[in-house]
Design a protein around this motif. Structure first.
Motif, PDB file in Angstrom:
ATOM      1  N   ALA A  39     -35.286 -34.086  -7.916  1.00 36.79           N
ATOM      2  CA  ALA A  39     -35.133 -35.509  -8.223  1.00 36.79           C
ATOM      3  C   ALA A  39     -35.928 -36.371  -7.247  1.00 36.79           C
ATOM      4  N   LEU A  40     -35.904 -36.002  -5.982  1.00 39.23           N
ATOM      5  CA  LEU A  40     -36.635 -36.768  -4.974  1.00 39.23           C
ATOM      6  C   LEU A  40     -38.141 -36.672  -5.200  1.00 39.23           C
ATOM      7  N   LYS A  41     -38.629 -35.454  -5.422  1.00 36.76           N
ATOM      8  CA  LYS A  41     -40.083 -35.281  -5.545  1.00 36.76           C
ATOM      9  C   LYS A  41     -40.646 -36.028  -6.751  1.00 36.76           C
ATOM     10  N   THR A  42     -39.892 -36.084  -7.853  1.00 39.38           N
ATOM     11  CA  THR A  42     -40.398 -36.798  -9.035  1.00 39.38           C
ATOM     12  C   THR A  42     -40.602 -38.280  -8.768  1.00 39.38           C
ATOM     13  N   MET A  43     -39.919 -38.816  -7.760  1.00 37.09           N
ATOM     14  CA  MET A  43     -40.036 -40.236  -7.433  1.00 37.09           C
ATOM     15  C   MET A  43     -40.858 -40.485  -6.163  1.00 37.09           C
ATOM     16  N   GLY A  44     -41.524 -39.446  -5.664  1.00 40.57           N
ATOM     17  CA  GLY A  44     -42.402 -39.619  -4.509  1.00 40.57           C
ATOM     18  C   GLY A  44     -41.699 -39.587  -3.168  1.00 40.57           C
ATOM     19  N   LEU A  45     -40.455 -39.126  -3.133  1.00 38.75           N
ATOM     20  CA  LEU A  45     -39.719 -38.998  -1.875  1.00 38.75           C
ATOM     21  C   LEU A  45     -39.784 -37.546  -1.404  1.00 38.75           C
ATOM     22  N   THR A  46     -39.805 -37.358  -0.099  1.00 38.39           N
ATOM     23  CA  THR A  46     -40.022 -36.006   0.423  1.00 38.39           C
ATOM     24  C   THR A  46     -38.986 -35.555   1.441  1.00 38.39           C
ATOM     25  N   ARG A  47     -38.165 -36.471   1.945  1.00 40.37           N
ATOM     26  CA  ARG A  47     -37.298 -36.117   3.076  1.00 40.37           C
ATOM     27  C   ARG A  47     -35.871 -35.856   2.622  1.00 40.37           C
ATOM     28  N   LEU A  48     -35.417 -34.642   2.893  1.00 37.67           N
ATOM     29  CA  LEU A  48     -34.078 -34.205   2.534  1.00 37.67           C
ATOM     30  C   LEU A  48     -33.412 -33.620   3.777  1.00 37.67           C
ATOM     31  N   SER A  49     -32.195 -34.092   4.067  1.00 39.63           N
ATOM     32  CA  SER A  49     -31.411 -33.564   5.181  1.00 39.63           C
ATOM     33  C   SER A  49     -30.095 -33.017   4.637  1.00 39.63           C
ATOM     34  N   LEU A  50     -29.675 -31.881   5.163  1.00 42.28           N
ATOM     35  CA  LEU A  50     -28.459 -31.218   4.704  1.00 42.28           C
ATOM     36  C   LEU A  50     -27.490 -31.110   5.876  1.00 42.28           C
ATOM     37  N   VAL A  51     -26.288 -31.615   5.689  1.00 40.14           N
ATOM     38  CA  VAL A  51     -25.256 -31.554   6.726  1.00 40.14           C
ATOM     39  C   VAL A  51     -24.191 -30.559   6.285  1.00 40.14           C
ATOM     40  N   ALA A  52     -24.082 -29.475   7.016  1.00 40.47           N
ATOM     41  CA  ALA A  52     -23.066 -28.435   6.786  1.00 40.47           C
ATOM     42  C   ALA A  52     -22.954 -28.021   5.323  1.00 40.47           C
ATOM     43  N   PRO A  53     -24.074 -27.621   4.685  1.00 36.05           N
ATOM     44  CA  PRO A  53     -23.964 -27.137   3.301  1.00 36.05           C
ATOM     45  C   PRO A  53     -23.178 -25.830   3.269  1.00 36.05           C
ATOM     46  N   GLN A  54     -22.428 -25.607   2.208  1.00 33.03           N
ATOM     47  CA  GLN A  54     -21.584 -24.403   2.157  1.00 33.03           C
ATOM     48  C   GLN A  54     -22.410 -23.142   1.939  1.00 33.03           C
ATOM     49  N   ARG A  55     -23.500 -23.254   1.128  1.00 31.40           N
ATOM     50  CA  ARG A  55     -24.342 -22.076   0.873  1.00 31.40           C
ATOM     51  C   ARG A  55     -25.802 -22.503   0.798  1.00 31.40           C
ATOM     52  N   PHE A  56     -26.502 -22.276   1.878  1.00 31.62           N
ATOM     53  CA  PHE A  56     -27.926 -22.609   1.920  1.00 31.62           C
ATOM     54  C   PHE A  56     -28.531 -21.949   3.153  1.00 31.62           C
ATOM     55  N   PRO A  57     -29.705 -21.306   3.011  1.00 32.26           N
ATOM     56  CA  PRO A  57     -30.555 -21.145   1.828  1.00 32.26           C
ATOM     57  C   PRO A  57     -29.871 -20.283   0.750  1.00 32.26           C
ATOM     58  N   HIS A  58     -30.345 -20.450  -0.492  1.00 33.28           N
ATOM     59  CA  HIS A  58     -29.748 -19.712  -1.598  1.00 33.28           C
ATOM     60  C   HIS A  58     -30.750 -19.685  -2.753  1.00 33.28           C
ATOM     61  N   ALA A  59     -30.720 -18.588  -3.501  1.00 38.00           N
ATOM     62  CA  ALA A  59     -31.653 -18.437  -4.620  1.00 38.00           C
ATOM     63  C   ALA A  59     -31.450 -19.517  -5.679  1.00 38.00           C
ATOM     64  N   ASP A  60     -30.200 -19.963  -5.874  1.00 34.81           N
ATOM     65  CA  ASP A  60     -29.940 -21.003  -6.876  1.00 34.81           C
ATOM     66  C   ASP A  60     -30.628 -22.314  -6.504  1.00 34.81           C
ATOM     67  N   ALA A  61     -30.681 -22.612  -5.224  1.00 34.00           N
ATOM     68  CA  ALA A  61     -31.358 -23.826  -4.779  1.00 34.00           C
ATOM     69  C   ALA A  61     -32.846 -23.741  -5.085  1.00 34.00           C
ATOM     70  N   GLU A  62     -33.429 -22.597  -4.825  1.00 36.31           N
ATOM     71  CA  GLU A  62     -34.850 -22.431  -5.084  1.00 36.31           C
ATOM     72  C   GLU A  62     -35.145 -22.500  -6.579  1.00 36.31           C
ATOM     73  N   ALA A  63     -34.265 -21.916  -7.392  1.00 31.19           N
ATOM     74  CA  ALA A  63     -34.484 -21.936  -8.837  1.00 31.19           C
ATOM     75  C   ALA A  63     -34.396 -23.351  -9.399  1.00 31.19           C
ATOM     76  N   MET A  64     -33.416 -24.123  -8.960  1.00 30.35           N
ATOM     77  CA  MET A  64     -33.205 -25.466  -9.488  1.00 30.35           C
ATOM     78  C   MET A  64     -34.208 -26.479  -8.940  1.00 30.35           C
ATOM     79  N   ALA A  65     -34.896 -26.132  -7.844  1.00 31.98           N
ATOM     80  CA  ALA A  65     -35.911 -27.036  -7.301  1.00 31.98           C
ATOM     81  C   ALA A  65     -37.073 -27.191  -8.277  1.00 31.98           C
ATOM     82  N   ALA A  66     -37.360 -26.150  -9.040  1.00 32.27           N
ATOM     83  CA  ALA A  66     -38.339 -26.208 -10.136  1.00 32.27           C
ATOM     84  C   ALA A  66     -39.646 -26.878  -9.747  1.00 32.27           C
ATOM     85  N   GLY A  67     -40.266 -26.386  -8.680  1.00 26.12           N
ATOM     86  CA  GLY A  67     -41.556 -26.933  -8.262  1.00 26.12           C
ATOM     87  C   GLY A  67     -41.476 -27.837  -7.057  1.00 26.12           C
TER      88      GLY A  67
END
Length: 266
Positions: A39-67
């Motif tokens: 969602a961020l990349k489609t709008m030209g935003l690049t900065r993402l910060s994650l605070v205490a994610p329950q599961r990350f890195p994870h294959a589902d995150a990579e799959a849903m990033a879709a590019g």
């Protein structure tokens, strides 16, 4: 997944987007992290910060990033929220319902305009999103300058996390495009203020010292201190203090603490 990010100097609207970060707090489903990156990349935003994610890195995150793998790979990970906000001048929390923490409420369009204005002055800005089920906790909202409310259908206002990120990212892009169109061919934009705005860490240091000072001078007189501190936080956050003003206030508090110690020793 941690990487240093130092935005280049400048005041253009597109460049200002590099000073705006999206912060996901306590994300439960890794697929939502990937979808948010997309969602961020489609709008030209690049900065993402994650605070205490329950599961990350994870294959589902990579799959849903879709590019949007570059946004995901550059995501900064933090264990605690204050650490993710330490250098920010403006922090806005996206929340779907009213809380005990009374904050100014902004529409997504108002929030985008305010964040872009701060970023164009050279300040860092953060947009917070909470957990999928419970959102941001009251203690986390207390770290925000204002709340952002998406005016969804009152009979069914349940937005997916990534959908909420998309709404705010879209408004930020509209604000950027509008600002670029409004300044093309105009006078050059002045650089940031002479006195840099106070960072989030500087403000939190002030609030911590203020709370201790109120205890030292017995301001509360047996009453619970939380209510007074919430009101004082809102008061100072509305003032948009710069770094020099924070130093001045902390100097006053230090003298008050010193006088309180002298009084106790007599």
């Amino acid at each position: 997944m941690n990487s240093d990010h130092t935005p280049p100097a400048g005041t253009g609207a597109a460049l200002a987007l590099s000073r705006i970060r999206t912060v996901l707090v306590g994300t439960q489903h890794p697929g939502n992290i990937g979808s948010a990156a997309r969602a961020l990349k489609t709008m030209g935003l690049t900065r993402l910060s994650l605070v205490a994610p329950q599961r990350f890195p994870h294959a589902d995150a990579e799959a849903m990033a879709a590019g949007a793998d570059d946004v995901l790979a550059a995501a900064q990970r933090h264990e605690a929220l204050p650490e993710a906000l330490a250098d920010c001048r403006l922090v806005l929390g996206c929340t779907a319902r009213s809380r005990r923490v009374q904050l100014q409420e902004l529409s997504p369009r108002e929030a985008a305009a305010r964040m872009l204005a701060v970023a164009r002055e050279g300040g860092e800005a953060a947009l917070l999103f909470g957990r999928e089920r419970t959102g941001l906790e009251n203690e986390e909202l207390q770290l925000c300058h204002a709340a952002v409310h998406i005016p969804a259908n009152p009979e069914y206002g349940s937005l997916n996390l990534a959908a909420a990120v998309q709404v705010l990212a879209y408004e930020l892009r509209l604000a950027m495009l509008s600002a670029d169109g409004g300044t093309t061919g105009g006078a050059p934009v002045e650089e940031g203020p002479v006195d840099p705005p106070a960072s989030h860490a500087q403000l939190e240091g002030l609030f911590e010292q203020l709370a201790q000072t109120l205890e030292d001078i017995d301001f509360h007189k047996g009453r619970a201190p939380e209510s007074a501190m919430r009101k004082l936080r809102r008061l100072f956050l509305r003032g948009e203090l710069d770094a020099r003003e924070v130093r001045l206030l902390r100097g006053i508090l230090a003298d008050a603490q010193r006088m309180a110690r002298i009084a106790r020793e007599k």
